[in-house]
Design a protein around this motif. Sequence first.
Motif, PDB file in Angstrom:
ATOM      1  N   TYR A   1      10.909   7.083  39.536  1.00 56.27           N
ATOM      2  CA  TYR A   1       9.806   6.264  39.042  1.00 56.27           C
ATOM      3  C   TYR A   1       9.253   6.815  37.737  1.00 56.27           C
ATOM      4  CZ  TYR A   1       9.976   4.672  43.862  1.00 56.27           C
ATOM      5  OH  TYR A   1      10.397   4.166  45.053  1.00 56.27           O
ATOM      6  N   THR A   2       8.566   5.925  36.989  1.00 51.95           N
ATOM      7  CA  THR A   2       7.850   6.344  35.787  1.00 51.95           C
ATOM      8  C   THR A   2       6.355   6.202  36.053  1.00 51.95           C
ATOM      9  OG1 THR A   2       7.687   4.150  34.778  1.00 51.95           O
ATOM     10  CG2 THR A   2       9.722   5.406  34.347  1.00 51.95           C
TER      11      THR A   2
ATOM     12  N   GLU B   1       4.487   4.604  34.181  1.00 55.05           N
ATOM     13  CA  GLU B   1       4.175   3.238  33.747  1.00 55.05           C
ATOM     14  C   GLU B   1       4.539   2.206  34.816  1.00 55.05           C
ATOM     15  OE1 GLU B   1       6.135   5.293  31.764  1.00 55.05           O
ATOM     16  OE2 GLU B   1       4.601   5.879  30.333  1.00 55.05           O
TER      17      GLU B   1
ATOM     18  N   GLN C   1      15.341   5.896  26.436  1.00 54.15           N
ATOM     19  CA  GLN C   1      14.286   6.088  27.428  1.00 54.15           C
ATOM     20  C   GLN C   1      12.921   5.939  26.754  1.00 54.15           C
ATOM     21  OE1 GLN C   1      13.983  10.058  29.208  1.00 54.15           O
ATOM     22  NE2 GLN C   1      13.717   9.098  31.198  1.00 54.15           N
ATOM     23  N   GLY C   2      12.085   5.056  27.301  1.00 54.50           N
ATOM     24  CA  GLY C   2      10.755   4.817  26.760  1.00 54.50           C
ATOM     25  C   GLY C   2      10.655   3.606  25.849  1.00 54.50           C
TER      26      GLY C   2
ATOM     27  N   PRO D   1      13.266   3.080  31.699  1.00 57.49           N
ATOM     28  CA  PRO D   1      13.086   4.385  32.340  1.00 57.49           C
ATOM     29  C   PRO D   1      14.200   5.370  31.970  1.00 57.49           C
ATOM     30  CG  PRO D   1      13.779   2.739  33.940  1.00 57.49           C
ATOM     31  CD  PRO D   1      13.601   2.034  32.651  1.00 57.49           C
TER      32      PRO D   1
ATOM     33  N   LEU E   1      12.420  11.929  35.740  1.00 61.13           N
ATOM     34  CA  LEU E   1      11.539  10.923  36.325  1.00 61.13           C
ATOM     35  C   LEU E   1      10.893  11.437  37.603  1.00 61.13           C
ATOM     36  CD1 LEU E   1      13.816   7.801  35.754  1.00 61.13           C
ATOM     37  CD2 LEU E   1      11.900   8.587  34.347  1.00 61.13           C
TER      38      LEU E   1
ATOM     39  N   TYR F   1       5.245   9.984  42.239  1.00 61.39           N
ATOM     40  CA  TYR F   1       4.776   8.714  41.682  1.00 61.39           C
ATOM     41  C   TYR F   1       3.510   8.248  42.402  1.00 61.39           C
ATOM     42  CZ  TYR F   1       4.311   3.716  40.990  1.00 61.39           C
ATOM     43  OH  TYR F   1       3.787   2.465  40.744  1.00 61.39           O
TER      44      TYR F   1
END
Length: 161
Positions: free
Chosen positions: A41-42, A44, A86-87, A105, A148, A154
């Motif tokens: 997970y991120t 965000e 990524q991002g 991600p 991550l 998360y």
Amino acid sequence: MHAILRQACSSRSSALLRPQIMRPRVFRAPQLSRTLVTKRYTVEHEAVEYDDATGLGVVCITDHAQSSLGDVVFVELPVLGTKVTQGDQIGAVESVKAASDIYAPVSGTIEEVNEALASQPGLLNKSPEDKGWLCKIKLSTPAEMEKLLTEEAYKESWESV
């Protein structure tokens, strides 16, 4: 006609009387392949489920994200073949409450998008991490998965806020 029947019966009965040769049975183990599926997970609120056998990561938003957004009315998806880092922003989600950007991600190439979301954006509310997946990315750097968050980390990231 009787001669043919007699011959058939006698050849069959003589085959039954012959000793059978026992051959050793060879056990063949099925070929096993090991597949590791990892979900991370991120912060965000994106998630990616990576299958190391295919090299694909299935990107979705989390259940927490969809519940925060409310009823989703539009989903913007990335273009097939796009190389992402990524991002990078790869799309957006609009709901009756708000709009939110979607970020990659992981780095790689967009291999597939969920076309069903164009006509059924509500899939993100009904099944965000299953039927409401956003896209599939062929990872260029699988080691990014380790950067991550785990599911526990998360949950801690938004529960503590």
